[in-house]
Design an enzyme around this catalytic site. Structure first.
Site, PDB file in Angstrom:
ATOM      1  N   CYS A 140      48.325   3.057   0.739  1.00 61.09           N
ATOM      2  CA  CYS A 140      48.622   2.789   2.155  1.00 61.09           C
ATOM      3  C   CYS A 140      48.082   1.419   2.537  1.00 61.09           C
ATOM      4  O   CYS A 140      48.760   0.640   3.200  1.00 61.09           O
ATOM      5  CB  CYS A 140      47.964   3.820   3.060  1.00 61.09           C
ATOM      6  SG  CYS A 140      48.086   5.497   2.489  1.00 61.09           S
TER       7      CYS A 140
ATOM      8  N   ASP B   5      42.289  25.883  32.176  1.00 59.24           N
ATOM      9  CA  ASP B   5      43.374  25.421  33.029  1.00 59.24           C
ATOM     10  C   ASP B   5      44.658  25.903  32.348  1.00 59.24           C
ATOM     11  O   ASP B   5      44.639  26.209  31.165  1.00 59.24           O
ATOM     12  CB  ASP B   5      43.305  23.885  33.096  1.00 59.24           C
ATOM     13  CG  ASP B   5      44.579  23.283  33.601  1.00 59.24           C
ATOM     14  OD1 ASP B   5      45.025  23.724  34.664  1.00 59.24           O
ATOM     15  OD2 ASP B   5      45.125  22.395  32.944  1.00 59.24           O
TER      16      ASP B   5
ATOM     17  N   ASP C 187      42.896  19.612  31.342  1.00 56.11           N
ATOM     18  CA  ASP C 187      43.459  18.315  30.956  1.00 56.11           C
ATOM     19  C   ASP C 187      43.894  17.464  32.130  1.00 56.11           C
ATOM     20  O   ASP C 187      44.095  16.269  31.976  1.00 56.11           O
ATOM     21  CB  ASP C 187      44.668  18.516  30.043  1.00 56.11           C
ATOM     22  CG  ASP C 187      45.890  18.932  30.824  1.00 56.11           C
ATOM     23  OD1 ASP C 187      45.739  19.806  31.695  1.00 56.11           O
ATOM     24  OD2 ASP C 187      46.968  18.382  30.585  1.00 56.11           O
TER      25      ASP C 187
END
Lengths: 52, 732
Positions: free
Chosen positions: B50, B449, B631
């Site tokens: 890579c 949430d 979030d």
């Protein structure tokens, strides 16, 4: 015991040499990317000449 | 420890992105003239190939001077004057790796590097000194006498004194700060032991005494510096990853000017500016729509999962996402005055209310420092009283200080925190705050949430059964024509069901309403109920309607997709006996449906941001240790209010800043594991304290009795440090 007069400076000198090598490596930013350097050595790309 | 906490507190107080934006913009403006390196994030690189692929591709691109990949940070730094990140990203992506632009101004890498290198340098110097002094000390311990011993002591001193002065600096300066603030930190006894040990050793050497503690002083520096370095590394890794998340969002807006659109930093917007918001973009400032119709996703601000229509005159808040049509917005408030900044002010208020958490290490050092000083001082007094020998009494006091010195204590916490956060990092959790792990171990109540946390905030079609099989290609063709989330979800579902697409004529999107086209002479439409002449009914569940020219429009219902791992995470939390609460700003039927699916008994719908924070505060006052997972902007105040908080990486910047831990992946299951790891870490820390206390209990009586030798000090110090480190490593 006179040998100590030689051995102690020698051992200190060797230790200092190691310390200097460490400082040089640190200054040369060789601790920036340990993972990358471990991988780079496997690449054959710059085996014949250094990377410009 | 306390300095670290203070530092973290500073970082957390800058929770207001708008306040940060102004200096950021200044830096960007200042850097505009000078040439800067381009930094790209490469999240998917992992191997030697890579590295060479990316570097080769970039070097081959005209205009690139140098490109260097950093695999540890998964970044590439490119020196290419005159080129921008937009030019280089496709070059990297052609090699098959993802690339994202990073905002160099938001990365403070160079400063952090300097601190890290500084500590490493001190470790190197003290390591070198320790090894050389040990060689000499072994000779003294094995019976070197008279002149030889004195010479060895002199050489040791010559190495040790400069080393202590250089390597001990972090301790001396931190001890000085603690003393000025009227506290006794861990560093005061450390500094005292270093100074006293060096002074008494010099005195003994001059008077050719038997015992010199040069080796102990240097060893102390070495081990404690390793603890410092581990502590620093953990925070640096977390900080650089957190910075990277921020740097990924380059704050830019497109200002409409007579000469065309110009990109400007968000901080430079002033009320009255006209800005263009493209579909899919986040609204950068509060304003009023001047032109265009679209639909707006407000889920990050309010928790509503259904997009709301927006037409000229409608008021938008910063942080909302524009979905379908391009909009031109007249800015009414930007920066400090925007609703985003006002909400973050709430966060700052809640932050200060949470107060300062006292970490285990701080509690230990509070107990430990006075005890050690008292012990050393009373043994000095005792010996002076009974023998009247000042030199011997000072010797004993120094030995007590050295033996009790918190070598193992200094390593006990950093070693465990490093091991535990390394383990959590591999599982995709980023610990931002030093004490977050300890606080996580206390948790007995978890508040979730809904939109974006338990669910992905991405809709999913309930069923496509209602669409006749023969008409599915038409529906797919319609759905593909729009980038609205409901259309995308429908297209995905149809493609999964094996539908192929057909050609439609006259395909056009009507922003805010839907999409229409012509197929075999009929007009076909996909969109809102009223646009298709259908009655949406009272239900608040998201729905879209499909009209195929013949017969009544077809109703398509959507639900929000659960985040992977959400079910198992909630199940494990409930099974472990913790209380789980769902707080959502969304409407009741949607929340109820989700709560039933997850088996949650406690849920509240339609909760405003302030109510969320209030609920968390009530729980806290009632004695619960709350973990808040959220979030959105509507969660930020609650995140800051909670005992400890987690937000997913997809969260808004403000929410991530307000939380202690960031979840890097999509999966929610690491949350329940993290609670167990945190418990494990806390018990390791306590075990480590027990180990170092045990060593002290064994060795201190010898020291007080005046029987301690430098050999014993060296043994106790290194053995306890090694025990503590090995115990911490069991966590990995």
């Amino acid at each position: 015991m006179e040998i100590l007069g030689i051995l102690i400076p020698v051992s200190l000198g060797l230790g200092a040499l190691g310390l200097l090598a460490f400082v040089w490596a640190l200054r040369g930013r060789q601790y920036e990317d340990p993972k990358g350097d471990a991988e780079r050595i496997l690449s054959k790309e710059w085996d014949d000449r250094p990377k410009p | 420890m306390s300095d670290a906490a203070l530092h973290d507190h500073d970082v957390r107080l800058s929770a207001c992105p708008a306040c940060d934006a102004a200096p950021l913009a200044q830096r960007v403006a200042a850097g505009a003239g000078a040439h800067e390196d381009i930094i790209l994030s490469l999240p998917t690189i992992y191997c030697a190939t890579c590295i060479s692929d990316v570097e080769r591709a970039l070097h081959a691109h005209p205009g690139v001077k140098t490109a260097r990949v950093n695999l540890t940070l998964r970044r590439v730094t490119v020196d290419a004057p005159g080129l921008s990140a937009e030019d280089l990203i496709p070059v990297v992506e052609r090699t098959g790796y993802e690339a994202h632009e990073l905002d160099p101004a938001a990365l403070s890498a160079s400063r952090a590097d300097r601190i890290g290198r500084d500590i490493l340098m001190r470790i190197g110097v003290s390591g070198f000194a320790m090894m050389n002094i040990m060689i000499l000390s072994v000779a003294v311990w094995s019976g070197a006498e008279a002149a030889t011993r004195d010479m060895f002591h002199w050489i040791s001193g010559a190495i040790a004194l400069p080393t202590v002065v250089f390597a001990g600096q972090p301790f001396f300066s931190s001890a000085w700060r603690a003393l000025k603030a009227g506290r006794l930190g861990m560093d005061v006894p450390i500094s005292l032991a270093l100074i006293l040990a060096s002074a008494i050793s010099v005195y003994e050497t001059i008077h050719s005494g038997h015992h010199a503690y040069f080796d102990a002083a240097v060893m102390l520096c070495f081990f404690l510096l390793i603890g410092r370095y581990l502590d620093y590394r953990t925070r640096a890794v977390a900080r650089s990853a957190a910075e990277e998340l921020t740097a990924l969002e380059v704050p830019r807006a497109f200002r409409v000017t007579p000469a065309g659109d110009e990109p400007v930093p968000v901080a430079e917007l002033v009320p009255g500016d006209l800005i263009r918001i493209l579909p899919g973009a986040r609204v950068p400032a509060d304003g009023e729509i001047a032109q265009g119709t679209s639909e707006i996703d407000r889920s990050l601000l309010t928790g509503e999962s259904v997009p709301v229509p927006a037409a000229p005159g409608a008021v938008l808040s910063a942080g909302e996402v524009n979905l379908t049509g391009p909009l031109i917005l007249r800015v009414t408030a930007a920066g400090r005055d925007s609703s985003l900044a006002r909400l973050t002010a709430l966060v700052a208020a809640a932050e200060s209310a949470r107060g300062h958490y006292t970490s285990l290490a701080e509690r230990a050092s509070r107990l430990y420092s006075p005890l050690v000083h008292l012990l050393a001082f009373s043994s000095f007094l005792g010996w002076y009283w009974t023998t009247g020998d000042l030199r011997h009494s000072v010797n004993v006091a120094a030995a007590v200080l050295i033996i009790t010195c918190p070598c193992a204590l200094g390593l006990a916490v950093p070693a465990v925190v490093t091991a535990a956060s390394g383990r959590l990092f591999r599982r995709g959790m980023l610990i931002k705050d030093g004490t977050a792990l300890e606080r996580l171990a206390d948790v007995d109540c978890v508040v979730f949430d809904k939109t974006g946390t338990l669910t992905m905030g991405v809709p999913q079609v309930v069923s496509i059964e209602a669409i006749p099989v023969g008409m599915r290609p038409v529906a797919l063709a319609l759905a593909q024509g729009s980038s609205h989330p409901l259309s995308k979800a429908l297209a995905q579902a149809l493609r999964d069901a094996g539908a192929t697409t057909v050609e439609l004529e006259d395909l056009r999107e009507v922003p805010g309403y839907g999409i229409s086209g012509r197929w075999q002479g009929h007009e076909v439409r996909l969109g809102r109920a009223d646009w298709l002449g259908a009655d949406h009914g009272a239900g608040k569940i998201s729905a879209s309607w499909l009209s195929l020219g013949e017969g009544a429009p077809i109703r398509l219902e959507f639900t929000d997709r659960l985040r992977p791992g959400a079910e198992s995470c909630v199940r494990e939390l409930l099974a472990s006996g913790r209380r789980v609460v769902l707080l959502s700003g969304d409407v009741a039927p949607v929340v109820q449906e989700l709560a039933q699916r997850l088996g949650l008994a406690e849920w509240h719908a339609g909760v405003t941001p302030t109510e969320k924070a209030a609920t968390v505060r009530e729980l806290r006052v009632a004695g619960a240790h709350v973990l808040m997972v959220g979030d959105g902007l509507n969660d930020t105040a609650a995140l800051a209010e909670a005992h400890v908080s987690i937000s997913p990486a997809s969260a808004l910047d403000a929410a991530r800043v307000a939380s202690d831990i960031v979840l890097m992946g999509n999966d929610l299951s690491p949350v329940s594991d993290a609670l167990e790891t945190a418990r494990g870490a806390r018990s390791r820390i306590k075990e480590n304290f027990a180990i170092s206390v045990l060593y002290n209990i064994v060795a201190v009586p010898f020291a007080i009795a005046g029987l301690a030798t430098p050999l014993m000090a060296a043994l106790a110090m290194s053995l306890s440090s090694i025990c503590v480190t090995l115990n911490a490593l069991r966590l990995r």
